[in-house]
Design an enzyme around this catalytic site. Structure first.
Site, PDB file in Angstrom:
ATOM      1  N   ALA A 132      -6.555  -4.924   7.103  1.00  0.00           N
ATOM      2  CA  ALA A 132      -7.543  -3.901   6.762  1.00  0.00           C
ATOM      3  C   ALA A 132      -8.792  -4.466   6.103  1.00  0.00           C
ATOM      4  O   ALA A 132      -9.761  -3.725   5.900  1.00  0.00           O
ATOM      5  CB  ALA A 132      -6.907  -2.859   5.827  1.00  0.00           C
ATOM      6  N   TRP A 183       0.856  -1.189   0.000  1.00  0.00           N
ATOM      7  CA  TRP A 183       0.000   0.000   0.000  1.00  0.00           C
ATOM      8  C   TRP A 183       0.892   1.239   0.000  1.00  0.00           C
ATOM      9  O   TRP A 183       1.799   1.350   0.823  1.00  0.00           O
ATOM     10  CB  TRP A 183      -0.877  -0.049   1.249  1.00  0.00           C
ATOM     11  CG  TRP A 183      -1.841   1.079   1.419  1.00  0.00           C
ATOM     12  CD1 TRP A 183      -2.701   1.570   0.490  1.00  0.00           C
ATOM     13  CD2 TRP A 183      -2.051   1.844   2.612  1.00  0.00           C
ATOM     14  NE1 TRP A 183      -3.448   2.599   1.028  1.00  0.00           N
ATOM     15  CE2 TRP A 183      -3.071   2.774   2.332  1.00  0.00           C
ATOM     16  CE3 TRP A 183      -1.488   1.817   3.889  1.00  0.00           C
ATOM     17  CZ2 TRP A 183      -3.537   3.685   3.274  1.00  0.00           C
ATOM     18  CZ3 TRP A 183      -1.951   2.715   4.831  1.00  0.00           C
ATOM     19  CH2 TRP A 183      -2.958   3.641   4.527  1.00  0.00           C
ATOM     20  N   LYS A 193     -13.516  -0.967   6.021  1.00  0.00           N
ATOM     21  CA  LYS A 193     -14.068  -1.797   4.957  1.00  0.00           C
ATOM     22  C   LYS A 193     -15.129  -2.760   5.469  1.00  0.00           C
ATOM     23  O   LYS A 193     -16.242  -2.796   4.946  1.00  0.00           O
ATOM     24  CB  LYS A 193     -12.951  -2.582   4.257  1.00  0.00           C
ATOM     25  CG  LYS A 193     -12.039  -1.730   3.383  1.00  0.00           C
ATOM     26  CD  LYS A 193     -10.983  -1.014   4.185  1.00  0.00           C
ATOM     27  CE  LYS A 193     -10.049  -0.207   3.325  1.00  0.00           C
ATOM     28  NZ  LYS A 193      -9.082   0.561   4.132  1.00  0.00           N
ATOM     29  N   ASP A 226      -0.648  -5.584   9.134  1.00  0.00           N
ATOM     30  CA  ASP A 226      -1.670  -4.629   8.713  1.00  0.00           C
ATOM     31  C   ASP A 226      -2.857  -5.443   8.202  1.00  0.00           C
ATOM     32  O   ASP A 226      -2.780  -6.085   7.160  1.00  0.00           O
ATOM     33  CB  ASP A 226      -1.124  -3.720   7.605  1.00  0.00           C
ATOM     34  CG  ASP A 226      -2.137  -2.666   7.151  1.00  0.00           C
ATOM     35  OD1 ASP A 226      -3.268  -2.648   7.686  1.00  0.00           O
ATOM     36  OD2 ASP A 226      -1.805  -1.867   6.257  1.00  0.00           O
TER      37      ASP A 226
END
Length: 394
Positions: free
Chosen positions: A210, A127, A243, A208
């Site tokens: 997400a 990212w 999300k 991470d």
């Protein structure tokens, strides 16, 4: 003073959004922005979120500050969602943050305080905000190979070779699930090898996560994070609610820091709260309260999980439809990787020139590295994209 400022690089995704809006073609397709969209092109408010907000509106009696770490009930609910019983609760420090990005930022600030000479290792690609924040903080950074442009899968041999050079004390950032931007994930067996290697090197993992619930389901998507958390003395975990709860604009995230022992946890917790105080004092509460309300209410949680499953299965169906259509058009399995990838994104593994050709000739908008948002498709636009990919010579 202000005249001395230097222009910063333009955000490529925001520029892509502007170009898409200005495009007059009726057949244009937006696959650039990393936001979930339904078949109508909307980003809906989830049913359970609306119900939780209604309840909060009726019951909430104060808007006073919560605490530097946020509401403890949010921390407990998220630790349960992400980690389950993988780690003893008394080893885990946690603070609410403004989104997953805030969690990443605070994790990096913590690393900078605790180990200023440590290098943070990132997958190539990753990212874009990962390296951007690291660079802004003046921290050391390195990359490990991850994506194979030929197979459109994980370059596992390259990954292991690069991680085999990580010095003790360095931090290795790993995507918990639904790798952004590629959609290609490690298998369970591959992850086990990575864990063994990183432990032998004395590295510290930072996860991470997400997109929990967007890949193979809530528990399956958390499996890698839980395995990592239970395998190391120290782990940092940044989680986002943007999300899977669809609350992008509420900026709801959490940073968890696992200490080696319960005795070490209080200092870690105090340090995380100190960092929150320095950067924004008290974290946002509304989104966190919505999430807490949903996770702690059996009826709301069941409805949320059901709608999340609808979302996940919808994206899987679009992946399969696109892979099948490309197989029909090319009479080959070259694009079968699209059905194997997980999450919102897939990386086509083509050149910026061909990505630009897709935009110019067909009105297909995706990021220059060929990352496309599968959730930007619907049943009608899948054939348009497939034909454009073939016509462009990808």
């Amino acid at each position: 003073m202000l005249e001395a400022l230097k222009a910063q690089p333009a955000d490529k995704i925001l520029a892509l959004m502007a170009a898409y809006k200005a495009d007059p073609r009726d057949t244009k397709v937006d696959l650039g922005v990393g936001v979930y969209k339904d078949a109508s092109g909307n980003t809906p408010v989830m049913r359970a979120v609306k119900a939780a907000e209604k309840r909060i509106l009726e019951d909430q009696s104060s808007k006073a500050y919560t605490g530097l770490a946020g509401d403890p009930a949010f921390g407990n609910a998220m630790i349960d969602l992400v980690l389950g019983d993988a780690v003893a609760r008394d080893r885990i420090a946690a603070v609410a943050t403004p989104g997953g990005t805030g969690a990443i930022r605070q994790a990096l600030e913590l690393i900078k305080m605790a180990a200023p000479d440590a290098t943070v290792w990132l997958s190539n690609p990753t990212w874009p905000n990962h390296p951007s924040i690291i660079k802004y903080l003046g921290m050391k950074m390195a990359e490990y190979r991850y994506f194979d442009n030929d197979t459109r899968g994980v370059d596992f041999a390259g990954l292991m070779e690069d991680l085999g050079t990580v010095p003790a004390g360095d931090v290795v950032l790993i995507h918990g699930c639904c790798h952004n931007p590629t959609g290609a994930n490690l298998t369970a067996d591959q992850l086990a090898e990575v864990i063994t290697l990183l432990k032998s090197r004395g590295a510290i993992p930072m996860v991470d996560i997400a997109y929990q619930g967007f890949g193979d389901g809530l528990d399956d998507d958390a499996a890698a994070t839980r395995k990592i958390a239970s395998s190391f003395d120290e782990v940092l975990i940044a989680a986002s609610c943007s999300k899977n709860f669809g609350i992008y604009r509420e900026r709801t995230g959490i940073l968890m820091a696992i200490s080696a022992t319960a005795d070490a946890q209080p200092l870690t917790q105090q340090t995380l709260q100190f960092l929150n105080r320095q950067n924004y004092s008290f974290p946002p509460d509304h989104g966190a309260r919505v999430v807490t309300t949903i996770l702690n209410d059996p009826e709301l949680r069941a409805d949320w999980e059901a709608e999340l499953e609808e979302t996940r299965n919808g994206m899987l169906a679009l992946r399969q439809q696109l892979a099948d259509e490309l197989k029909r058009l090319t009479n080959s399995d070259r694009f079968s990787f699209l059905a194997d990838h997980r999450g919102m994104f897939s990386r086509l593994g083509t050149t910026p020139e061909l990505v630009e050709k897709l935009r110019a000739d067909h009105g297909i908008y995706m990021v220059g590295d060929s990352r496309m948002n599968i959730a930007g498709l619907n049943e009608k636009t899948v054939p348009i994209l497939a034909k454009a990919i073939v016509d462009a010579g990808i």
